[in-house]
Scaffold this motif. Structure first.
Motif, PDB file in Angstrom:
ATOM      1  N   ALA A  60       0.831  -1.215   0.000  1.00  0.00           N
ATOM      2  CA  ALA A  60       0.000   0.000   0.000  1.00  0.00           C
ATOM      3  C   ALA A  60       0.863   1.261   0.000  1.00  0.00           C
ATOM      4  O   ALA A  60       0.557   2.240  -0.688  1.00  0.00           O
ATOM      5  CB  ALA A  60      -0.935  -0.002   1.209  1.00  0.00           C
ATOM      6  N   ALA A  61       1.941   1.228   0.756  1.00  0.00           N
ATOM      7  CA  ALA A  61       2.808   2.402   0.853  1.00  0.00           C
ATOM      8  C   ALA A  61       3.427   2.759  -0.501  1.00  0.00           C
ATOM      9  O   ALA A  61       3.524   3.938  -0.852  1.00  0.00           O
ATOM     10  CB  ALA A  61       3.900   2.169   1.887  1.00  0.00           C
ATOM     11  N   TYR A  63       2.240   2.325  -3.538  1.00  0.00           N
ATOM     12  CA  TYR A  63       1.258   3.003  -4.376  1.00  0.00           C
ATOM     13  C   TYR A  63       0.940   4.401  -3.841  1.00  0.00           C
ATOM     14  O   TYR A  63       0.685   5.316  -4.612  1.00  0.00           O
ATOM     15  CB  TYR A  63      -0.030   2.183  -4.491  1.00  0.00           C
ATOM     16  CG  TYR A  63       0.099   0.993  -5.413  1.00  0.00           C
ATOM     17  CD1 TYR A  63       0.453   1.161  -6.745  1.00  0.00           C
ATOM     18  CD2 TYR A  63      -0.148  -0.289  -4.957  1.00  0.00           C
ATOM     19  CE1 TYR A  63       0.564   0.078  -7.602  1.00  0.00           C
ATOM     20  CE2 TYR A  63      -0.050  -1.388  -5.811  1.00  0.00           C
ATOM     21  CZ  TYR A  63       0.307  -1.192  -7.124  1.00  0.00           C
ATOM     22  OH  TYR A  63       0.410  -2.259  -7.967  1.00  0.00           O
ATOM     23  N   ASP A  64       0.965   4.539  -2.541  1.00  0.00           N
ATOM     24  CA  ASP A  64       0.656   5.822  -1.930  1.00  0.00           C
ATOM     25  C   ASP A  64       1.786   6.839  -2.125  1.00  0.00           C
ATOM     26  O   ASP A  64       1.532   8.028  -2.335  1.00  0.00           O
ATOM     27  CB  ASP A  64       0.383   5.620  -0.436  1.00  0.00           C
ATOM     28  CG  ASP A  64      -0.159   6.843   0.242  1.00  0.00           C
ATOM     29  OD1 ASP A  64      -0.996   7.547  -0.367  1.00  0.00           O
ATOM     30  OD2 ASP A  64       0.241   7.104   1.401  1.00  0.00           O
ATOM     31  N   ASP A  80      -1.442   2.167 -12.329  1.00  0.00           N
ATOM     32  CA  ASP A  80      -1.204   1.041 -11.442  1.00  0.00           C
ATOM     33  C   ASP A  80      -1.651  -0.243 -12.112  1.00  0.00           C
ATOM     34  O   ASP A  80      -2.623  -0.259 -12.857  1.00  0.00           O
ATOM     35  CB  ASP A  80      -2.010   1.175 -10.143  1.00  0.00           C
ATOM     36  CG  ASP A  80      -1.681   2.430  -9.350  1.00  0.00           C
ATOM     37  OD1 ASP A  80      -0.669   3.083  -9.648  1.00  0.00           O
ATOM     38  OD2 ASP A  80      -2.444   2.738  -8.426  1.00  0.00           O
ATOM     39  N   TYR A 131       0.704   2.215   7.895  1.00  0.00           N
ATOM     40  CA  TYR A 131       0.104   1.397   6.855  1.00  0.00           C
ATOM     41  C   TYR A 131      -0.408   0.041   7.352  1.00  0.00           C
ATOM     42  O   TYR A 131      -0.897  -0.758   6.555  1.00  0.00           O
ATOM     43  CB  TYR A 131       1.107   1.182   5.710  1.00  0.00           C
ATOM     44  CG  TYR A 131       1.324   2.447   4.930  1.00  0.00           C
ATOM     45  CD1 TYR A 131       0.427   2.824   3.946  1.00  0.00           C
ATOM     46  CD2 TYR A 131       2.397   3.290   5.212  1.00  0.00           C
ATOM     47  CE1 TYR A 131       0.611   4.003   3.227  1.00  0.00           C
ATOM     48  CE2 TYR A 131       2.590   4.474   4.503  1.00  0.00           C
ATOM     49  CZ  TYR A 131       1.689   4.812   3.506  1.00  0.00           C
ATOM     50  OH  TYR A 131       1.856   5.971   2.807  1.00  0.00           O
TER      51      TYR A 131
END
Length: 132
Positions: A60-61, A63-64, A80, A131
């Motif tokens: 997740a990190a 992509y963030d 993505d 996260y």
């Protein structure tokens, strides 16, 4: 793994099979993140990932934290790819007939990928709790 060249293949868009080799391009650091590259008659598609397996929170990190504007400001479309084991992106751009100019465009992309992946993993340090 050190890469010294990437080969660009043309694919049949409908049959999803390789038609021919378009060219081989000497590349700089950053090519090691590239997992797939082809030309479909309309755009060059380049897939890249983190090069290493990531933990769930890092998925997740990544992509963030990635700055997609870095790519778009340099003439690349980026999106993505969310059905891969590790964070993966698809970059598209127009094919350039001139071999040297195409090589420059691919090397520009390699440099952007390397710099951005290094920055993302540096920025991720100490953020595990954010996260989870």
């Amino acid at each position: 793994m050190d890469f010294s060249a990437l080969v660009l293949m043309e694919v049949d868009k409908e049959k999803k099979v390789f038609k021919k080799e378009i060219g081989s391009y000497n590349v700089n650091d950053g090519a090691e993140f590239i997992t797939k590259m082809y030309y479909d008659g309309e755009k060059v598609s380049v897939f890249f990932d983190t090069k290493i397996d990531v933990e769930d929170w890092q998925y997740a990190a990544c992509y963030d934290l990635i700055n997609e504007d870095i790519f778009t400001k340099n003439g690349f479309e980026i999106s993505d790819v969310d059905d891969e084991f590790n964070p993966t992106w698809l970059v598209k751009f127009d094919f350039i007939e001139d071999h040297d100019e195409m090589g420059k465009k691919i090397n520009c992309l390699c440099t952007l990928i390397k710099n951005e992946m290094n920055r993302v993993f540096d920025d991720m340090e100490g953020k595990r709790e954010e996260y989870i």
